[in-house]
Design a protein around this motif. Structure first.
Motif, PDB file in Angstrom:
ATOM      1  N   VAL A  64      51.640  77.904 -21.625  1.00 19.22           N
ATOM      2  CA  VAL A  64      51.019  78.916 -20.784  1.00 19.22           C
ATOM      3  C   VAL A  64      51.566  78.800 -19.362  1.00 19.22           C
ATOM      4  O   VAL A  64      52.346  77.894 -19.065  1.00 19.22           O
ATOM      5  N   TYR A  65      51.127  79.713 -18.516  1.00 16.14           N
ATOM      6  CA  TYR A  65      51.461  79.604 -17.098  1.00 16.14           C
ATOM      7  C   TYR A  65      50.229  79.932 -16.271  1.00 16.14           C
ATOM      8  O   TYR A  65      49.274  80.529 -16.758  1.00 16.14           O
ATOM      9  N   VAL A  66      50.247  79.479 -15.029  1.00 16.56           N
ATOM     10  CA  VAL A  66      49.183  79.763 -14.074  1.00 16.56           C
ATOM     11  C   VAL A  66      49.762  80.777 -13.098  1.00 16.56           C
ATOM     12  O   VAL A  66      50.852  80.578 -12.557  1.00 16.56           O
ATOM     13  N   GLU A  67      49.055  81.853 -12.888  1.00 20.75           N
ATOM     14  CA  GLU A  67      49.571  82.955 -12.072  1.00 20.75           C
ATOM     15  C   GLU A  67      50.048  82.500 -10.694  1.00 20.75           C
ATOM     16  O   GLU A  67      51.081  82.950 -10.209  1.00 20.75           O
ATOM     17  N   GLU A  68      49.342  81.577 -10.075  1.00 13.87           N
ATOM     18  CA  GLU A  68      49.718  81.106  -8.736  1.00 13.87           C
ATOM     19  C   GLU A  68      51.074  80.418  -8.722  1.00 13.87           C
ATOM     20  O   GLU A  68      51.786  80.451  -7.721  1.00 13.87           O
ATOM     21  N   GLY A  83      46.224  72.248 -24.259  1.00 14.92           N
ATOM     22  CA  GLY A  83      45.506  72.321 -25.526  1.00 14.92           C
ATOM     23  C   GLY A  83      44.951  73.730 -25.715  1.00 14.92           C
ATOM     24  O   GLY A  83      44.497  74.361 -24.758  1.00 14.92           O
ATOM     25  N   LYS A  84      44.994  74.219 -26.957  1.00 13.79           N
ATOM     26  CA  LYS A  84      44.523  75.578 -27.235  1.00 13.79           C
ATOM     27  C   LYS A  84      43.049  75.756 -26.886  1.00 13.79           C
ATOM     28  O   LYS A  84      42.643  76.822 -26.424  1.00 13.79           O
ATOM     29  N   GLU A  85      42.242  74.727 -27.087  1.00 14.86           N
ATOM     30  CA  GLU A  85      40.813  74.811 -26.766  1.00 14.86           C
ATOM     31  C   GLU A  85      40.608  74.997 -25.260  1.00 14.86           C
ATOM     32  O   GLU A  85      39.750  75.766 -24.835  1.00 14.86           O
ATOM     33  N   ALA A  86      41.375  74.299 -24.447  1.00 20.15           N
ATOM     34  CA  ALA A  86      41.270  74.434 -22.993  1.00 20.15           C
ATOM     35  C   ALA A  86      41.688  75.840 -22.552  1.00 20.15           C
ATOM     36  O   ALA A  86      41.087  76.410 -21.640  1.00 20.15           O
ATOM     37  N   ILE A  87      42.697  76.385 -23.211  1.00 20.20           N
ATOM     38  CA  ILE A  87      43.160  77.740 -22.883  1.00 20.20           C
ATOM     39  C   ILE A  87      42.067  78.753 -23.196  1.00 20.20           C
ATOM     40  O   ILE A  87      41.793  79.655 -22.397  1.00 20.20           O
ATOM     41  N   ILE A  88      41.420  78.585 -24.340  1.00 21.87           N
ATOM     42  CA  ILE A  88      40.352  79.509 -24.752  1.00 21.87           C
ATOM     43  C   ILE A  88      39.175  79.450 -23.777  1.00 21.87           C
ATOM     44  O   ILE A  88      38.573  80.476 -23.463  1.00 21.87           O
ATOM     45  N   ARG A  89      38.870  78.258 -23.272  1.00 26.07           N
ATOM     46  CA  ARG A  89      37.745  78.099 -22.338  1.00 26.07           C
ATOM     47  C   ARG A  89      38.027  78.720 -20.967  1.00 26.07           C
ATOM     48  O   ARG A  89      37.092  79.023 -20.230  1.00 26.07           O
ATOM     49  N   ASP A  90      39.291  78.892 -20.596  1.00 22.40           N
ATOM     50  CA  ASP A  90      39.613  79.400 -19.264  1.00 22.40           C
ATOM     51  C   ASP A  90      40.745  80.416 -19.330  1.00 22.40           C
ATOM     52  O   ASP A  90      41.842  80.189 -18.828  1.00 22.40           O
ATOM     53  N   THR A  91      40.460  81.544 -19.943  1.00 27.12           N
ATOM     54  CA  THR A  91      41.492  82.577 -20.124  1.00 27.12           C
ATOM     55  C   THR A  91      41.870  83.280 -18.823  1.00 27.12           C
ATOM     56  O   THR A  91      42.894  83.962 -18.783  1.00 27.12           O
ATOM     57  N   ILE A  92      41.095  83.106 -17.793  1.00 29.84           N
ATOM     58  CA  ILE A  92      41.447  83.725 -16.508  1.00 29.84           C
ATOM     59  C   ILE A  92      42.531  82.905 -15.809  1.00 29.84           C
ATOM     60  O   ILE A  92      43.432  83.452 -15.184  1.00 29.84           O
ATOM     61  N   THR A  93      42.475  81.595 -15.931  1.00 29.25           N
ATOM     62  CA  THR A  93      43.450  80.720 -15.279  1.00 29.25           C
ATOM     63  C   THR A  93      44.753  80.637 -16.054  1.00 29.25           C
ATOM     64  O   THR A  93      45.828  80.720 -15.472  1.00 29.25           O
ATOM     65  N   TYR A  94      44.670  80.449 -17.374  1.00 27.86           N
ATOM     66  CA  TYR A  94      45.859  80.208 -18.192  1.00 27.86           C
ATOM     67  C   TYR A  94      46.326  81.491 -18.867  1.00 27.86           C
ATOM     68  O   TYR A  94      45.608  82.080 -19.668  1.00 27.86           O
ATOM     69  N   MET A  95      47.529  81.910 -18.519  1.00 31.19           N
ATOM     70  CA  MET A  95      48.124  83.129 -19.057  1.00 31.19           C
ATOM     71  C   MET A  95      49.094  82.775 -20.178  1.00 31.19           C
ATOM     72  O   MET A  95      49.905  81.863 -20.027  1.00 31.19           O
ATOM     73  N   LYS A  96      49.025  83.517 -21.281  1.00 28.08           N
ATOM     74  CA  LYS A  96      49.899  83.240 -22.423  1.00 28.08           C
ATOM     75  C   LYS A  96      51.211  83.997 -22.312  1.00 28.08           C
ATOM     76  O   LYS A  96      51.267  85.100 -21.764  1.00 28.08           O
ATOM     77  N   TYR A  97      52.244  83.397 -22.852  1.00 26.72           N
ATOM     78  CA  TYR A  97      53.536  84.066 -22.994  1.00 26.72           C
ATOM     79  C   TYR A  97      53.500  84.879 -24.281  1.00 26.72           C
ATOM     80  O   TYR A  97      52.837  84.494 -25.243  1.00 26.72           O
ATOM     81  N   VAL A  98      54.244  85.972 -24.296  1.00 26.56           N
ATOM     82  CA  VAL A  98      54.298  86.782 -25.509  1.00 26.56           C
ATOM     83  C   VAL A  98      55.214  86.106 -26.522  1.00 26.56           C
ATOM     84  O   VAL A  98      56.175  85.430 -26.156  1.00 26.56           O
ATOM     85  N   GLY A  99      54.899  86.275 -27.794  1.00 28.72           N
ATOM     86  CA  GLY A  99      55.704  85.663 -28.848  1.00 28.72           C
ATOM     87  C   GLY A  99      56.999  86.396 -29.096  1.00 28.72           C
ATOM     88  O   GLY A  99      57.997  85.815 -29.489  1.00 28.72           O
ATOM     89  N   VAL A 100      57.012  87.701 -28.857  1.00 31.92           N
ATOM     90  CA  VAL A 100      58.205  88.504 -29.095  1.00 31.92           C
ATOM     91  C   VAL A 100      59.122  88.383 -27.887  1.00 31.92           C
ATOM     92  O   VAL A 100      58.685  88.595 -26.762  1.00 31.92           O
ATOM     93  N   PRO A 101      60.380  88.011 -28.088  1.00 30.85           N
ATOM     94  CA  PRO A 101      61.294  87.875 -26.954  1.00 30.85           C
ATOM     95  C   PRO A 101      61.448  89.183 -26.187  1.00 30.85           C
ATOM     96  O   PRO A 101      61.470  90.254 -26.772  1.00 30.85           O
TER      97      PRO A 101
END
Length: 103
Positions: free
Chosen positions: A36-40, A50-68
């Motif tokens: 993931v990345y943090v917008e700042e 960890g995926k659980e930490a990402i789920i708990r804070d979806t505002i902070t952690y941004m996911k990359y798209v799977g499709v190139p």
């Protein structure tokens, strides 16, 4: 923006290639992790969480798209080919990828 595989390579400190991307994504998926990345910090600074930490804070952690998507690697724009039929096949296990890398 990096694809998910490119971001995984960068986070692991490996050269960006399809084979390395598949290998890194296998490690992440088997470990319950994601990249993931943090917008700042920007999307060019991927981090592994960890995926659980990402789920708990979806505002902070941004996911990359799977499709190139077209991305900038080493200062050059890189066009990425559309997925082939084989890209729909299941990702091989880490052990299979590791064996291919040794060859």
């Amino acid at each position: 923006m990096y694809s998910r595989a490119e971001a995984a390579c960068k986070a692991f400190g490996m050269p960006m290639s399809q084979e390395n991307g598949d290998y890194c994504l296998d490690i992440l998926d088997q470990g319950g992790l994601d990249v993931v990345y943090v917008e700042e910090l920007g999307d060019k600074r991927p981090i592994i969480m960890g995926k659980e930490a990402i789920i708990r804070d979806t505002i902070t952690y941004m996911k990359y798209v799977g499709v190139p998507t077209p991305s900038t690697i080493h200062g050059k724009a890189t066009a990425i080919a559309p997925p082939s039929k084989s890209s729909c096949a299941p990702t091989p296990g880490v052990s299979e990828v590791s064996q291919r890398r040794r060859q």
